[in-house]
Design an enzyme around this catalytic site. Sequence first.
Site, PDB file in Angstrom:
ATOM      1  N   GLY A 101      78.544  44.104  33.479  1.00 23.41           N
ATOM      2  CA  GLY A 101      78.972  43.999  34.873  1.00 23.41           C
ATOM      3  C   GLY A 101      79.645  45.231  35.432  1.00 23.41           C
ATOM      4  CG  ASN A 161      75.780  48.609  38.900  1.00 18.82           C
ATOM      5  OD1 ASN A 161      75.898  49.533  39.688  1.00 18.82           O
ATOM      6  ND2 ASN A 161      75.014  48.680  37.817  1.00 18.82           N
ATOM      7  NE  ARG A 220      60.199  33.250  34.178  1.00 16.53           N
ATOM      8  CZ  ARG A 220      61.028  34.077  33.558  1.00 16.53           C
ATOM      9  NH1 ARG A 220      62.281  34.159  33.940  1.00 16.53           N
ATOM     10  NH2 ARG A 220      60.616  34.825  32.548  1.00 16.53           N
ATOM     11  CG  MET A 274      69.686  41.804  32.529  1.00 16.58           C
ATOM     12  SD  MET A 274      69.026  43.184  33.471  1.00 16.58           S
ATOM     13  CE  MET A 274      67.844  43.819  32.309  1.00 16.58           C
ATOM     14  NE  ARG A 275      66.462  33.951  32.891  1.00 26.47           N
ATOM     15  CZ  ARG A 275      65.694  33.635  31.841  1.00 26.47           C
ATOM     16  NH1 ARG A 275      65.804  34.332  30.707  1.00 26.47           N
ATOM     17  NH2 ARG A 275      64.818  32.665  31.907  1.00 26.47           N
ATOM     18  CG  LEU A 327      65.672  35.710  40.330  1.00 27.66           C
ATOM     19  CD1 LEU A 327      66.395  36.562  41.361  1.00 27.66           C
ATOM     20  CD2 LEU A 327      66.496  34.484  39.938  1.00 27.66           C
ATOM     21  CG  ASN A 363      67.682  44.200  41.548  1.00 27.17           C
ATOM     22  OD1 ASN A 363      68.589  43.846  40.791  1.00 27.17           O
ATOM     23  ND2 ASN A 363      66.597  44.833  41.107  1.00 27.17           N
ATOM     24  CG  HIS A 375      64.843  48.943  39.166  1.00 25.39           C
ATOM     25  ND1 HIS A 375      64.577  47.957  38.228  1.00 25.39           N
ATOM     26  CD2 HIS A 375      64.028  49.973  38.875  1.00 25.39           C
ATOM     27  CE1 HIS A 375      63.640  48.384  37.406  1.00 25.39           C
ATOM     28  NE2 HIS A 375      63.289  49.609  37.773  1.00 25.39           N
ATOM     29  CD  GLN A 422      74.779  60.135  40.985  1.00 29.09           C
ATOM     30  OE1 GLN A 422      74.924  59.914  42.192  1.00 29.09           O
ATOM     31  NE2 GLN A 422      75.480  61.053  40.351  1.00 29.09           N
TER      32      GLN A 422
HETATM   33  C1  GRF Z   1      72.118  48.593  35.462  1.00 27.18           C
HETATM   34  O1  GRF Z   1      71.540  49.766  34.959  1.00 27.18           O
HETATM   35  C2  GRF Z   1      71.278  48.019  36.566  1.00 27.18           C
HETATM   36  O2  GRF Z   1      70.633  48.993  37.330  1.00 27.18           O
HETATM   37  C3  GRF Z   1      70.267  47.214  35.808  1.00 27.18           C
HETATM   38  O3  GRF Z   1      70.986  46.639  34.737  1.00 27.18           O
HETATM   39  C4  GRF Z   1      72.108  47.476  34.426  1.00 27.18           C
HETATM   40  C5  GRF Z   1      73.299  46.600  34.540  1.00 27.18           C
HETATM   41  O4  GRF Z   1      74.475  47.246  34.141  1.00 27.18           O
HETATM   42  N1  GRF Z   1      69.641  46.250  36.667  1.00 27.18           N
HETATM   43  P1  GRF Z   1      75.885  46.607  34.470  1.00 27.18           P
HETATM   44  O5  GRF Z   1      75.902  45.191  33.899  1.00 27.18           O
HETATM   45  O6  GRF Z   1      76.065  46.590  35.950  1.00 27.18           O
HETATM   46  O7  GRF Z   1      76.880  47.474  33.778  1.00 27.18           O
END
Ligand code: GRF
Length: 212
Positions: free
Chosen positions: A12, A14, A61, A86-87, A89, A103, A105, A169
């Site tokens: 987590g 982000n 799902r 990480m699912r 949808l 999202n 990515h 970034q």
């Molecule tokens: C990140 O690299 C994001 O872009 C990808 O999964 C990773 C998640 O990292 N979808 P975090 O859990 O936010 O540290």
Amino acid sequence: MKNIVILISGRGSNMQALLNANMNCNIAAVISNKADAGGLTFAQAHGIPTAVVAHRDHPDRESFDAALAKVIDDFAPDLVILAGFMRILTVKFVTHYAGRLINIHPSLLPSYPGLHTHARALHDGVKIHGCTVHFVTADLDHGPVIIQAAIPVLADDTEHTLSARILHQEHRIFPQAIRWLCSDQIELNENGKVVNHSHNPAGNALISPSLE
Ligand code: GRF
């Protein structure tokens, strides 16, 4: 003020960047599909309500997504943010949140959708790689792009070093994208492309390796 629900699956970082960004919105909840997601502890320490909807408790799902949507909708979100969720949808879920599902990515979409983006970029020898914040549509990792960051791939990069620089970034562009959304600076036009009404100029060209 807009209500936001953040979905995570793991550490987590982000989500932490979003919580630390003091955005002009109400982060109503952080929800994980895994009870042991490290990010849940951080959210709780910040006084954010958390919930777990474990995908393993559901046979398919469709039933997982229905259970997840029920928990999300209790928080009446204006935006649902996938921050390392990480699912994959279902179309039904994505359609339910059309225009408010975002999202992040770890690649310059539409290059490298899916998993293992950094390893694939290194394998291909690309000289520029990056990350993207985008609206989620039924077309996996291909929704309208809000903001991207590009960095040079270095000669001695490993998957580890490259992913660390890109993650840095991600933590910069994700709060920016959500800030724009929270202040209604962004809309989707009739062609399904993002129009940005903020006054931020375009960034500079990134050339890698640099010119002599
Ligand atoms: C990140 O690299 C994001 O872009 C990808 O999964 C990773 C998640 O990292 N979808 P975090 O859990 O936010 O540290």
